[in-house]
Each structure stands twice: as structure tokens, then as C-alpha cells.
Scaffold this motif. Structure first.
Motif, PDB file in Angstrom:
ATOM      1  N   ALA A 212      -0.199  13.917 -32.190  1.00  0.00           N
ATOM      2  CA  ALA A 212      -1.314  14.867 -32.055  1.00  0.00           C
ATOM      3  C   ALA A 212      -0.915  16.276 -32.459  1.00  0.00           C
ATOM      4  O   ALA A 212      -1.712  17.210 -32.305  1.00  0.00           O
ATOM      5  CB  ALA A 212      -1.810  14.865 -30.612  1.00  0.00           C
ATOM      6  N   GLN A 213       0.307  16.449 -32.951  1.00  0.00           N
ATOM      7  CA  GLN A 213       0.834  17.735 -33.409  1.00  0.00           C
ATOM      8  C   GLN A 213       0.853  18.782 -32.299  1.00  0.00           C
ATOM      9  O   GLN A 213       0.471  19.934 -32.486  1.00  0.00           O
ATOM     10  CB  GLN A 213       0.037  18.246 -34.621  1.00  0.00           C
ATOM     11  CG  GLN A 213       0.126  17.305 -35.813  1.00  0.00           C
ATOM     12  CD  GLN A 213      -0.548  17.859 -37.057  1.00  0.00           C
ATOM     13  OE1 GLN A 213      -1.324  18.795 -37.004  1.00  0.00           O
ATOM     14  NE2 GLN A 213      -0.249  17.248 -38.190  1.00  0.00           N
ATOM     15  N   VAL A 214       1.323  18.340 -31.123  1.00  0.00           N
ATOM     16  CA  VAL A 214       1.566  19.258 -30.009  1.00  0.00           C
ATOM     17  C   VAL A 214       2.969  18.977 -29.473  1.00  0.00           C
ATOM     18  O   VAL A 214       3.555  17.913 -29.733  1.00  0.00           O
ATOM     19  CB  VAL A 214       0.524  19.108 -28.881  1.00  0.00           C
ATOM     20  CG1 VAL A 214      -0.870  19.455 -29.377  1.00  0.00           C
ATOM     21  CG2 VAL A 214       0.549  17.694 -28.297  1.00  0.00           C
ATOM     22  N   ALA A 215       3.530  19.929 -28.739  1.00  0.00           N
ATOM     23  CA  ALA A 215       4.845  19.765 -28.125  1.00  0.00           C
ATOM     24  C   ALA A 215       4.678  19.262 -26.698  1.00  0.00           C
ATOM     25  O   ALA A 215       3.721  19.628 -26.006  1.00  0.00           O
ATOM     26  CB  ALA A 215       5.603  21.083 -28.134  1.00  0.00           C
TER      27      ALA A 215
ATOM     28  N   THR B 260       3.165  18.372 -19.623  1.00  0.00           N
ATOM     29  CA  THR B 260       2.491  19.549 -20.159  1.00  0.00           C
ATOM     30  C   THR B 260       2.589  19.482 -21.673  1.00  0.00           C
ATOM     31  O   THR B 260       3.688  19.312 -22.220  1.00  0.00           O
ATOM     32  CB  THR B 260       3.133  20.851 -19.661  1.00  0.00           C
ATOM     33  OG1 THR B 260       3.054  20.899 -18.239  1.00  0.00           O
ATOM     34  CG2 THR B 260       2.416  22.060 -20.235  1.00  0.00           C
ATOM     35  N   ALA B 261       1.466  19.596 -22.356  1.00  0.00           N
ATOM     36  CA  ALA B 261       1.426  19.591 -23.818  1.00  0.00           C
ATOM     37  C   ALA B 261       0.950  20.961 -24.294  1.00  0.00           C
ATOM     38  O   ALA B 261       0.026  21.531 -23.708  1.00  0.00           O
ATOM     39  CB  ALA B 261       0.491  18.499 -24.326  1.00  0.00           C
TER      40      ALA B 261
ATOM     41  N   GLY C   5      -2.905  26.838 -26.909  1.00  0.00           N
ATOM     42  CA  GLY C   5      -3.500  25.796 -26.092  1.00  0.00           C
ATOM     43  C   GLY C   5      -2.460  25.079 -25.253  1.00  0.00           C
ATOM     44  O   GLY C   5      -1.324  24.864 -25.691  1.00  0.00           O
ATOM     45  N   SER C   6      -2.849  24.714 -24.027  1.00  0.00           N
ATOM     46  CA  SER C   6      -1.946  24.010 -23.121  1.00  0.00           C
ATOM     47  C   SER C   6      -2.760  23.056 -22.258  1.00  0.00           C
ATOM     48  O   SER C   6      -3.834  23.403 -21.775  1.00  0.00           O
ATOM     49  CB  SER C   6      -1.183  25.007 -22.242  1.00  0.00           C
ATOM     50  OG  SER C   6      -0.310  24.340 -21.368  1.00  0.00           O
ATOM     51  N   GLY C   7      -2.213  21.858 -22.079  1.00  0.00           N
ATOM     52  CA  GLY C   7      -2.867  20.873 -21.223  1.00  0.00           C
ATOM     53  C   GLY C   7      -1.873  20.228 -20.295  1.00  0.00           C
ATOM     54  O   GLY C   7      -0.678  20.120 -20.606  1.00  0.00           O
ATOM     55  N   TRP C   8      -2.349  19.787 -19.141  1.00  0.00           N
ATOM     56  CA  TRP C   8      -1.479  19.176 -18.136  1.00  0.00           C
ATOM     57  C   TRP C   8      -2.167  17.977 -17.517  1.00  0.00           C
ATOM     58  O   TRP C   8      -3.402  17.931 -17.377  1.00  0.00           O
ATOM     59  CB  TRP C   8      -1.142  20.183 -17.044  1.00  0.00           C
ATOM     60  CG  TRP C   8      -0.376  19.602 -15.889  1.00  0.00           C
ATOM     61  CD1 TRP C   8       0.976  19.524 -15.764  1.00  0.00           C
ATOM     62  CD2 TRP C   8      -0.910  18.985 -14.708  1.00  0.00           C
ATOM     63  NE1 TRP C   8       1.330  18.902 -14.589  1.00  0.00           N
ATOM     64  CE2 TRP C   8       0.189  18.561 -13.921  1.00  0.00           C
ATOM     65  CE3 TRP C   8      -2.204  18.740 -14.242  1.00  0.00           C
ATOM     66  CZ2 TRP C   8       0.020  17.911 -12.693  1.00  0.00           C
ATOM     67  CZ3 TRP C   8      -2.373  18.082 -13.025  1.00  0.00           C
ATOM     68  CH2 TRP C   8      -1.270  17.689 -12.262  1.00  0.00           C
TER      69      TRP C   8
END
Length: 446
Positions: free
Chosen positions: A143-146, A180-181, A188-191
Motif C-alpha cells: 500500500a506504499q506506507v511504512a 501504526t502505518a 497520514g497515519s493510521g492505527w
């Protein structure tokens, strides 16, 4: 490895026998914690560390009349335990008397509770944790996120014994997986996270998918000014604030005028309707989704309690000392608080919002005013603007100053499902919609 019941009682029995020789006539209380904690960490889409620790800890308490002292050690050989016992005896003879000291509990009868021990968690190893982390990292890269996260688990046994005949034992497992992404442009950050006492209830792939989706959708947030908003709080955010409320349920603080539950002029607010009709808060060591030990650290039996019923405060926690002083029944120190859910689906919670915010979770929450249970903290890992019942855009983070009292007083709907939060595993909570939530300022953090 945690000691089984037979081995735990053998160790405590040997120590009690030694105590009778070193301190004849003394009351002796022993608390044994034994178990294993293991974890794997990953950050910037790479596994960074792993750890695995087994430890046994014994707390020894000695009482002469109203003088008592205690000390803790993780050295369990006979020489070390003997030396510790002698030091505690010396301290107990010289410390001031404790006017609030209660007699040791004798043998108790405990209610039966569902098993909270899962052998699969005890068997879990570094290879399995690494595989779960690798799967989450691969999903994030696609998804091209860390990705950054933590997979931890524990198995522990708590055993109590004293010279008055008390014996208590409980073994429990717990596993946590959080992720955590973050988007590569750092906007942008998601958990997401999961916690359970059974390994089968932890789904790292589902956790990863939720966090990654939040990160992608929260990128390039719109600026929104602080103020009071109708909010939909996800369970992790609700549990965070609810933990402060549960910790404020002490009868002594209320009787002494030091808490929100103190009645002006004296006494407590038991019997008053303080929250919305939909609010019921319970604790029960036999709760199927949140089983726990049927006793507290003193060995006092824990039973089910309804603290808030349909918005009305029904009970407060009483220590043995305060219960004796006030002519009440002690409650022990309960754990496993459960805010019962309602009838709403996630879509129902959103549909009731004309203009408001969806909050994933809070971070760095601290007391502002214990007397009103006002808490300050930051939103984190996904805040979204809701308009006419639809999520329309990600927005910046905020600092909030708010009380769980107001959260539950102004609640409009609760989700059917209730879940435990990895950051508050002692609390089980639904998602909810509440109005007039106070966001005091903007936070520039992502």
C-alpha cells in the motif's frame, strides 16, 4: 514459564515454614508473580528487536500487631529468601504503627471464572511473531506506507498465601498486536490493535489492514479549527477515557470530598442519575470476553458489580478499611470494567452526525482536574470530518480537554460490539457518538 498451582504453593509453603522459624508469632503475607513476557518490535518496515523474559518475583510482608513491612525479590534460592525475610522482620519491628491496617484474610471461597489461560499463547515463539510482523510489513509496502508495530504476549501466575490460611492461585495469558502505518509524505497515519487472552482471537492481518486503510485515508488532512464537536469515538478512544472514570470510583475519595462522586455537603452521589440513560458500567471476573482472577492482591474475593445502571451511580469501591469505617461491605479492588454497548452499527453512529469528527484514538492522556475527571490529551492516527452522516475528509489532530463524565452524559448512541483496547486491557468498551466534545487547540503532530 509460569509455575503451576502445585509448584507455586510448594514454594510459598516452604517460605511460610521458614518465616515461622525466623519470626515466630508474626503474621506473614506472601505474593508470588511468575511468568514469561515476550515481544517483537518492528519500525520503518523492519523488525528491530525481539525479547523473551522469564521471571519469578516474591513479595514478603511481615506484621507484628499494627507494625508491618514488606519487600520484594526475584531471587528465589533459600539463602536469598532467608536474608530477605530477616530484613523484612527487622523493618517490621521498628516502623510506626499503621492505624488502617486490617487483619489478614483467612481461607476464602472464590467464585468460578472462565479459563483465561491459553496454552497456544504460552507456546508462541519468536518465529511466529516474526512471521506476523513480516506479513504486516508486506501489506504496508504493497500500500506504499511504512509500518511500525509491537507483538507481545505473556503468561503469568499470581499466587497468594499467608499464615492465616489464605491460599489463592490464578494463571492468565494475554496477547497484544498493534500496528501504526504512516504515509511516506508524513501526512497520514493510521492505527489498529487487538488484545485477547486467546491467541485465536488475535488476527494480525486484520489489524494491519485496518491501520493501513486509516493511514491512506488520513493523508493530506484538511485544516479544521478547534471547538466543540459531535464526535464518533472508536473503542480505543472510549476505553482510554473510561479508564480514568473507573479509577475514580473510590468511596473514600468521595466521602472525603475529593472526587466527582462526592455529594456537596457530604457523602457520595450513589443513587444520583449522572449519565445518559443508555450508560451501564459493570465489572465481573467471570465476564466471558474479559475473564480475570476472582480475587484481588489481598486475596479478597471479587464478585460482579454494577457501578452505573442506566445512567445512575449504583456503587463505589470500598477497601476493607473504609468499608469497616463506614459500615459497608468491601468490594475489593475490581478489574475488568465493561461499558455495555447499545444497538447502533458503525453506519448508524455516523448517520447521526450533521457535522462532526471521527476519532481513532487518543494519546498521552493525563489528568487536568481529578475532581471533575477532566482529562487532556491528543488525537492520533486518523481524525476525519463527518458531514451529513458521511466521512468527507481527513483533518488535523487536536488537543482535547474533556471529562469522561461529559462523554457519557452527552452520549447519543453506542455500538453493539464492545472490545478491549491494547492500551487499556482492563476496560471493554463500545464505539460511541457524543456531543459537545471539547477540542481546545490544534496539534501539528501527525
Amino acid at each position: 514459564m509460569s509455575l503451576d498451582e502445585k509448584a507455586a504453593y510448594q514454594l510459598l509453603g516452604d517460605l511460610l515454614g521458614l518465616a515461622r522459624k525466623v519470626a515466630p508469632g508474626a503474621d506473614v503475607q506472601l505474593v508470588l508473580n511468575t511468568g514469561r513476557n515476550a515481544n517483537t518490535r518492528f519500525a520503518a518496515s523492519e523488525i528491530t528487536s525481539t525479547g523473551d523474559v522469564e521471571e519469578t518475583e516474591i513479595q514478603v510482608g511481615v506484621t507484628f500487631g499494627r507494625r508491618h513491612a514488606e519487600a520484594t525479590t526475584n531471587q528465589t534460592d533459600p539463602a536469598s529468601l532467608g536474608a530477605l525475610l530477616e530484613r523484612v522482620v527487622q523493618m517490621a519491628r521498628i516502623v510506626p504503627e499503621d492505624p488502617e491496617l486490617q487483619p489478614m484474610l483467612g481461607a476464602q471461597k472464590y467464585p468460578s471464572v472462565p479459563p483465561s489461560y491459553d496454552p497456544a499463547i504460552e507456546r508462541l515463539g519468536a518465529a511466529e511473531r516474526a512471521a506476523a510482523a513480516a506479513s504486516a510489513i508486506a501489506a504496508a509496502e504493497a500500500a506504499q506506507v511504512a509500518a511500525a508495530g509491537f507483538y507481545s504476549h505473556s503468561v503469568g501466575a499470581l499466587a497468594l498465601a499467608n499464615s492465616a490460611g489464605l491460599r489463592a492461585y490464578h494463571r492468565q495469558t494475554l496477547a497484544h498486536f498493534t500496528l501504526t502505518a504512516r504515509t511516506h509524505d508524513s501526512t497520514g497515519s493510521g492505527w489498529a490493535g487487538a488484545v485477547a487472552d486467546r491467541l485465536a482471537d488475535i488476527d494480525p492481518r486484520r489489524v494491519a489492514a485496518t491501520a493501513i486503510d486509516k493511514a491512506v485515508r488520513s493523508a493530506k488532512p484538511r485544516r479544521l479549527e478547534p471547538g466543540r464537536y459531535t464526535v464518533v469515538l472508536e473503542p480505543a478512544a472510549v476505553a482510554d477515557l473510561l479508564g480514568f472514570l473507573a479509577g475514580s470510583l473510590g468511596a473514600r475519595a468521595a466521602d472525603e470530598g475529593r472526587s466527582f462522586f462526592a455529594r456537596p455537603g457530604g457523602g457520595t452521589r450513589i443513587g444520583e442519575k449522572l449519565f445518559d440513560e443508555s450508560i451501564t458500567l459493570r465489572s465481573d471476573p467471570a465476564e466471558p470476553g474479559q475473564p480475570s482472577a476472582p480475587f484481588d492482591v489481598e486475596g479478597f474475593p471479587l464478585r460482579p458489580y454494577t457501578w452505573i445502571e442506566r445512567g445512575t451511580l449504583r456503587a463505589l469501591t470500598y477497601s476493607r478499611f473504609w468499608a469497616a469505617k463506614k459500615g459497608q461491605q468491601p468490594t475489593g479492588a475490581p478489574r475488568g470494567f465493561h461499558l455495555l454497548g447499545g444497538q447502533a452499527s458503525r453506519e448508524d453512529l455516523l448517520k447521526g452526525v450533521e457535522r462532526g469528527l471521527l476519532v481513532t484514538r487518543f494519546w498521552y492522556t493525563r489528568y487536568l482536574d481529578p475532581q471533575t475527571i477532566t482529562i487532556t490529551g491528543l488525537t492520533r492516527d486518523g481524525v476525519f470530518l463527518i458531514e451529513k452522516g458521511e466521512i468527507v475528509a481527513p483533518v488535523n489532530n487536536f488537543r482535547f480537554n474533556e471529562s469522561p463524565v461529559n462523554m457519557l452524559k452527552n452520549v447519543e448512541a453506542l455500538s453493539r460490539e464492545t472490545v478491549r483496547s491494547p492500551f487499556a486491557p482492563n476496560v471493554r468498551a463500545p464505539a460511541l457518538r457524543t456531543r459537545e466534545f471539547n477540542f481546545a487547540s490544534i496539534s501539528e503532530a501527525v
